[in-house]
Design an enzyme around this catalytic site. Sequence first.
Site, PDB file in Angstrom:
ATOM      1  N   LYS A 112      50.180   1.306  19.046  1.00 50.63           N
ATOM      2  CA  LYS A 112      49.103   2.245  18.711  1.00 50.63           C
ATOM      3  C   LYS A 112      49.092   2.581  17.217  1.00 50.63           C
ATOM      4  O   LYS A 112      48.084   3.018  16.691  1.00 50.63           O
ATOM      5  CB  LYS A 112      49.198   3.479  19.586  1.00 50.63           C
TER       6      LYS A 112
HETATM    7  C1  LIG Z   1      49.163   2.395  25.179  1.00 50.31           C
HETATM    8  C2  LIG Z   1      50.107   1.343  25.519  1.00 50.31           C
HETATM    9  C3  LIG Z   1      49.737   0.287  26.358  1.00 50.31           C
HETATM   10  C4  LIG Z   1      48.382   0.195  26.988  1.00 50.31           C
HETATM   11  O1  LIG Z   1      47.368  -0.067  26.047  1.00 50.31           O
HETATM   12  P1  LIG Z   1      45.832   0.196  26.400  1.00 50.31           P
HETATM   13  O2  LIG Z   1      45.087  -0.104  25.171  1.00 50.31           O
HETATM   14  O3  LIG Z   1      45.744   1.655  26.777  1.00 50.31           O
HETATM   15  O4  LIG Z   1      45.487  -0.674  27.547  1.00 50.31           O
HETATM   16  C5  LIG Z   1      50.676  -0.706  26.593  1.00 50.31           C
HETATM   17  N1  LIG Z   1      51.912  -0.645  26.063  1.00 50.31           N
HETATM   18  C6  LIG Z   1      52.300   0.362  25.267  1.00 50.31           C
HETATM   19  C7  LIG Z   1      53.688   0.371  24.727  1.00 50.31           C
HETATM   20  C8  LIG Z   1      51.410   1.382  24.956  1.00 50.31           C
HETATM   21  O5  LIG Z   1      51.811   2.377  24.160  1.00 50.31           O
END
Ligand SMILES: *Cc1c(COP(=O)(O)O)cnc(C)c1O
Length: 495
Positions: A112
Amino acid sequence: MEMIYQSTRNAGEQVTASEAILKGLASDGGLFVPNEIPVFSIPFTRMAEMDYREVAFEVMRLFLTDFTSEELKHCIDKAYDQKFDVPEIVPLREVDDVHYLELFHGATIAFKDMALSILPHLLTAAAKKNNVKEEIVILTATSGDTGKAALAGFADVPGTRIIVFYPKDGVSPIQEKQMVTQRGANTTVVGIHGNFDDAQNGVKAIFNNKELAAAMREKGFRFSSANSINVGRLVPQIVYYVYAYTRLLAAGKLKEGERLNVVVPTGNFGNILAAYYAKCAGLPIGKLICASNDNKVLYDFFQSGTYDKNRDFILTTSPSMDILISSNLERLIYRVAGDDAKKNAQLMQALLKDGVYSVTDEMRERLADFYGGFATVKQTADTIRELYEKTGYVIDTHTAVATSVYHKYKEETGDNSVTVIASTASPYKFTRSVMTAIDSKYDAMGDFELVDELEKISNTKVPHAIEEIRNAQIVHKLVCDKDRMQQTVEEILGI
Ligand SMILES: *Cc1c(COP(=O)(O)O)cnc(C)c1O
């Protein structure tokens, strides 16, 4: 040509890219989508010679057309700098015949960071551009990783405040510690008694409350969202698929035009949607393999055409994917409905009212680019152990869900295409689950002891993000009931 964004629920609500970033959610509750997906205009072989920042510029300028080149370059330079612990920003690692796209080298060691490093800069540039005078209040629900990445991105950014809600008992100890130790006078972190969907629904309700919005304006505030529904989160994610593809071209692993499969561990459907948009924009992507954990709503949806969130919410070892309503799926539904806002709005109404909807056969046919799979907690742990024993490479639980699903996909289809797995978190973020998957002898050790053990067995350095919280003070202690989120926000802002 100027790109217009419109709501997935009402063709009448149309805004520019910067307005879409400022608003987060459309006023009818829909999500902003480009009314036409642009097509990459320069050859991938040329992008193969560019670095991450240059590729980011080429991709983002197509989608964010009302930002000037200078503004975009400024945002990109501020975001993708030494906060990342490797110069290439997103390294690709070939292990066991598949390419891991390591998206976790930013400030909070989860993918993120890729979008949340740049969002604050896009947002403040958008505010200036649109003559917004109010202070921007970022309101975010998190299943763990978004919260810290958003806090780190927005801390002490002038003209902004950030309030993060997380499920008190639904995140890892390290995730919680990362959030509650966040510095910055403009930051607040609140644990709620409820799960991630409760937190997300609460935030959505606050966003949609028109009376509250009016009271906010009077006090000089306006809400915006850092959740993955924001266009300013979505667009920067398209970049790393283009980057991955062009690195593989440069390394001779892919021939020009050859298709690349991608596997994405999925929760809110933001990351994989970015890969889908990249494909729609002309990147040669083959299958989009959507990996879920035990909360396999998406797997069932791709199997049956019915999305049904009426089921038990399961806490797993991949908490950032413990989600029953994948918000960004709405953008895909809208598209496979033939960009029909009315049809999409009906389905979303059904989801809200009954928790379930089914798409038509025609819409299902348009989902053929996707393959859904899931991995249980046990399969996830087995995958971590087996990969470690075979190669010495240690992956986190979310990435392991993807790896497990990838193995199933290959077995089922015999498809041997070059494949990238989105590696969404550092194993240091989920140390306990990772280490006990490798050997049960680690059960008895403390969290930071495990960090040191991981450093030893994986031959990698403990990331700065972990060193930083070892001895950090807890500064956020607020906890509230899931139906008192709005009052809590009002108290924080003094409304
Ligand atoms: C947020 C997250 C996901 C999922 O991603 P999305 O875009 O919400 O589908 C997968 N793995 C990790 C480590 C995350 O922080």
